[in-house]
Design a protein around this motif. Structure first.
Motif, PDB file in Angstrom:
ATOM      1  N   GLU A   1      60.276  42.949  41.216  1.00  0.00           N
ATOM      2  CA  GLU A   1      61.328  42.323  40.432  1.00  0.00           C
ATOM      3  C   GLU A   1      62.322  41.660  41.381  1.00  0.00           C
ATOM      4  N   ILE A   2      63.130  40.762  40.846  1.00  0.00           N
ATOM      5  CA  ILE A   2      64.144  40.089  41.658  1.00  0.00           C
ATOM      6  C   ILE A   2      65.100  41.142  42.242  1.00  0.00           C
ATOM      7  N   GLY A   3      65.370  41.016  43.517  1.00  0.00           N
ATOM      8  CA  GLY A   3      66.273  41.946  44.200  1.00  0.00           C
ATOM      9  C   GLY A   3      65.564  43.069  44.921  1.00  0.00           C
ATOM     10  N   GLU A   4      64.283  43.264  44.657  1.00  0.00           N
ATOM     11  CA  GLU A   4      63.548  44.341  45.318  1.00  0.00           C
ATOM     12  C   GLU A   4      63.165  43.939  46.740  1.00  0.00           C
ATOM     13  N   LEU A   5      63.087  44.938  47.602  1.00  0.00           N
ATOM     14  CA  LEU A   5      62.626  44.729  48.975  1.00  0.00           C
ATOM     15  C   LEU A   5      61.103  44.794  49.015  1.00  0.00           C
ATOM     16  N   VAL A   6      60.504  43.897  49.775  1.00  0.00           N
ATOM     17  CA  VAL A   6      59.054  43.898  49.959  1.00  0.00           C
ATOM     18  C   VAL A   6      58.769  43.956  51.457  1.00  0.00           C
ATOM     19  N   GLY A   7      57.752  44.714  51.814  1.00  0.00           N
ATOM     20  CA  GLY A   7      57.392  44.846  53.214  1.00  0.00           C
ATOM     21  C   GLY A   7      56.417  43.768  53.654  1.00  0.00           C
ATOM     22  N   SER A   8      56.160  43.744  54.953  1.00  0.00           N
ATOM     23  CA  SER A   8      55.225  42.781  55.506  1.00  0.00           C
ATOM     24  C   SER A   8      53.824  43.037  54.943  1.00  0.00           C
ATOM     25  N   GLY A   9      53.227  42.011  54.369  1.00  0.00           N
ATOM     26  CA  GLY A   9      51.898  42.123  53.783  1.00  0.00           C
ATOM     27  C   GLY A   9      51.879  42.683  52.384  1.00  0.00           C
ATOM     28  N   ALA A  10      53.029  43.012  51.819  1.00  0.00           N
ATOM     29  CA  ALA A  10      53.079  43.588  50.468  1.00  0.00           C
ATOM     30  C   ALA A  10      52.694  42.533  49.431  1.00  0.00           C
ATOM     31  N   PRO A  11      51.838  42.881  48.455  1.00  0.00           N
ATOM     32  CA  PRO A  11      51.459  41.906  47.418  1.00  0.00           C
ATOM     33  C   PRO A  11      52.635  41.591  46.509  1.00  0.00           C
ATOM     34  N   ILE A  12      52.773  40.326  46.159  1.00  0.00           N
ATOM     35  CA  ILE A  12      53.864  39.889  45.293  1.00  0.00           C
ATOM     36  C   ILE A  12      53.331  39.301  43.995  1.00  0.00           C
ATOM     37  N   MET A  13      52.210  38.585  44.086  1.00  0.00           N
ATOM     38  CA  MET A  13      51.727  37.873  42.902  1.00  0.00           C
ATOM     39  C   MET A  13      50.223  37.625  43.031  1.00  0.00           C
ATOM     40  N   ASN A  14      49.514  37.659  41.895  1.00  0.00           N
ATOM     41  CA  ASN A  14      48.107  37.275  41.833  1.00  0.00           C
ATOM     42  C   ASN A  14      47.967  35.981  41.056  1.00  0.00           C
ATOM     43  N   VAL A  15      47.122  35.083  41.570  1.00  0.00           N
ATOM     44  CA  VAL A  15      46.859  33.815  40.892  1.00  0.00           C
ATOM     45  C   VAL A  15      45.354  33.681  40.724  1.00  0.00           C
ATOM     46  N   SER A  16      44.920  33.410  39.509  1.00  0.00           N
ATOM     47  CA  SER A  16      43.497  33.241  39.211  1.00  0.00           C
ATOM     48  C   SER A  16      43.147  31.754  39.251  1.00  0.00           C
ATOM     49  N   MET A  17      42.126  31.419  40.037  1.00  0.00           N
ATOM     50  CA  MET A  17      41.710  30.022  40.186  1.00  0.00           C
ATOM     51  C   MET A  17      40.779  29.662  39.025  1.00  0.00           C
ATOM     52  N   ILE A  18      41.323  29.032  38.013  1.00  0.00           N
ATOM     53  CA  ILE A  18      40.560  28.748  36.797  1.00  0.00           C
ATOM     54  C   ILE A  18      39.497  27.675  37.023  1.00  0.00           C
ATOM     55  N   ASN A  19      39.561  26.982  38.154  1.00  0.00           N
ATOM     56  CA  ASN A  19      38.540  25.982  38.463  1.00  0.00           C
ATOM     57  C   ASN A  19      37.333  26.594  39.165  1.00  0.00           C
ATOM     58  N   ASP A  20      37.407  27.897  39.438  1.00  0.00           N
ATOM     59  CA  ASP A  20      36.298  28.585  40.097  1.00  0.00           C
ATOM     60  C   ASP A  20      35.930  29.813  39.257  1.00  0.00           C
ATOM     61  N   VAL A  21      35.248  29.545  38.133  1.00  0.00           N
ATOM     62  CA  VAL A  21      34.904  30.593  37.168  1.00  0.00           C
ATOM     63  C   VAL A  21      33.389  30.686  37.074  1.00  0.00           C
ATOM     64  N   TRP A  22      32.897  31.906  36.960  1.00  0.00           N
ATOM     65  CA  TRP A  22      31.454  32.124  36.797  1.00  0.00           C
ATOM     66  C   TRP A  22      31.235  33.282  35.827  1.00  0.00           C
ATOM     67  N   PHE A  23      29.964  33.579  35.518  1.00  0.00           N
ATOM     68  CA  PHE A  23      29.611  34.676  34.627  1.00  0.00           C
ATOM     69  C   PHE A  23      28.884  35.753  35.419  1.00  0.00           C
ATOM     70  N   THR A  24      29.118  36.987  35.048  1.00  0.00           N
ATOM     71  CA  THR A  24      28.428  38.101  35.683  1.00  0.00           C
ATOM     72  C   THR A  24      27.835  39.002  34.600  1.00  0.00           C
ATOM     73  N   PHE A  25      26.587  39.447  34.827  1.00  0.00           N
ATOM     74  CA  PHE A  25      25.860  40.290  33.873  1.00  0.00           C
ATOM     75  C   PHE A  25      25.253  41.471  34.618  1.00  0.00           C
ATOM     76  N   ASN A  26      25.203  42.621  33.971  1.00  0.00           N
ATOM     77  CA  ASN A  26      24.483  43.776  34.489  1.00  0.00           C
ATOM     78  C   ASN A  26      23.138  43.852  33.761  1.00  0.00           C
ATOM     79  N   VAL A  27      22.062  43.620  34.509  1.00  0.00           N
ATOM     80  CA  VAL A  27      20.730  43.484  33.910  1.00  0.00           C
ATOM     81  C   VAL A  27      19.830  44.618  34.403  1.00  0.00           C
ATOM     82  N   ARG A  28      19.210  45.338  33.462  1.00  0.00           N
ATOM     83  CA  ARG A  28      18.242  46.368  33.830  1.00  0.00           C
ATOM     84  C   ARG A  28      17.021  45.694  34.458  1.00  0.00           C
ATOM     85  N   GLU A  29      16.440  46.343  35.467  1.00  0.00           N
ATOM     86  CA  GLU A  29      15.422  45.658  36.246  1.00  0.00           C
ATOM     87  C   GLU A  29      14.152  45.337  35.463  1.00  0.00           C
ATOM     88  N   ASP A  30      13.883  46.036  34.356  1.00  0.00           N
ATOM     89  CA  ASP A  30      12.701  45.667  33.578  1.00  0.00           C
ATOM     90  C   ASP A  30      12.935  44.382  32.798  1.00  0.00           C
TER      91      ASP A  30
END
Length: 327
Positions: A221-250
């Motif tokens: 939040e605004i006013g909080e202290l963050v350390g070196s390397g501490a995560p602040i925000m995640n951004v999802s790259m909507i131009n790099d989207v794919w599908f993933t499936f779990n498929v039984r080997e048979d």
């Protein structure tokens, strides 16, 4: 009795016909297809602080679309600004030392060194004359040998004093040695490097988007202290989207890297063409089907990734959306 036997025969015939009919229908009916469900995934990148700082401003909120180069977070780091002042002061001091080394001695210092040399020359002349007089008196038997030796020692000391004074004068005229000037220049370059380093830290107080995407998480939040390397925000790259499936080997036969197929995306109510780019087992910890009890073998599960062939058809696709295909 004969009547009961006829009834039994009729019932047997009917049952036989029914069984044959069921077998024929079962053989002619198409086998039921397996439905494999997966989901959309997207590449994420995480903004983090390179330096310890306090969150001064957050310019976006979750769900906002951002473009590459947008300023997302502003940090406050007064300690780094203080280090910049120190680095600038060290640079100015190094510049002064280099200038001093290049300019050599001041004119007043040269004149002073010359005067000391001339004084030493006069002292050497006096010592030389004194020694010559004492030596003549010694040769005439008037002066003791001890006195002559003392006069000679004073004469030699005066010569050494003159040489030292002359060297000091020549050093003042010639200025600093090459090694001293090189060392002074190195100090200047070192101070410049320190300034560049601190400026790079200061530039890190404004965190920029490295690619287009959508903000998915904001941690401090605004006013909080963050350390070196501490995560602040995640951004999802909507131009790099794919599908993933779990498929039984048979169910893997017919699915290989490079295979093109269609998947249905309920969120868009449409089927899209995809290309399989990655197949890998998901490890022994993943769900698998035990069939040993049936006299067969255990079936492992594999992760299958597929990219849409025409991504423009799925503009607005988000990570987590469902995708299914039949096998």
């Amino acid at each position: 009795m004969k009547k009961n036997l006829n009834i039994i025969i009729v019932i047997s015939i009917i049952l036989t016909i029914a069984i044959v009919a069921v077998i024929v229908v079962g053989m002619t009916m198409p086998s039921q297809k397996e439905i494999i469900q997966g989901q959309a995934e997207a590449t994420d990148y995480r903004l983090s602080s390179k330096i310890p700082a306090r969150v001064f401003e957050i310019r976006v909120k979750k769900g906002d679309m951002v473009s590459k180069g947008d300023t997302l977070v502003v940090l406050d780091a007064p300690d780094i600004e203080a280090k910049l002042s120190q680095a600038n002061a060290a640079y100015e001091a190094a510049q002064a030392l280099e200038l001093k080394a290049r300019n050599g001695a001041r004119q007043e210092q040269i004149q002073s060194a010359y005067a000391i040399w001339q004084k030493a020359v006069a002292g050497r002349d006096v010592a030389e004359k004194t020694y010559n007089r004492v030596n003549r008196l010694f040769e005439n038997g008037v002066m003791a040998e001890q006195k002559r030796d003392e006069a000679f020692a004073q004469y030699k000391a005066a010569i050494a004093t003159e040489d030292a004074a002359k060297s000091q004068y020549e050093m003042a005229v010639n200025g600093a040695r090459y090694e001293d000037m090189t060392a002074a220049r190195a100090q200047v370059e070192r101070a410049q490097g320190a300034i560049k380093e601190v400026n790079s830290y200061i530039s890190e107080t404004a965190l920029l988007a490295s690619a287009d995407g959508v903000v998915t998480d904001i941690f401090p939040e605004i006013g909080e202290l963050v350390g070196s390397g501490a995560p602040i925000m995640n951004v999802s790259m909507i131009n790099d989207v794919w599908f993933t499936f779990n498929v039984r080997e048979d169910l893997l036969p017919g699915i290989t890297v490079g295979t093109e197929t269609e998947v249905y995306v309920p969120a868009f109510d449409k089927s899209v063409k995809v290309k399989v780019t990655y197949i890998k087992d998901v490890g022994s910890f993943a769900a698998w089907k035990a069939t040993k009890a049936l006299g067969k073998f255990d079936l492992k599960t594999f992760e299958v990734q597929a990219y849409p062939i025409h991504p423009e058809e799925l503009a607005g696709l988000r990570a987590g959306m469902t995708a299914v295909f039949e096998k």
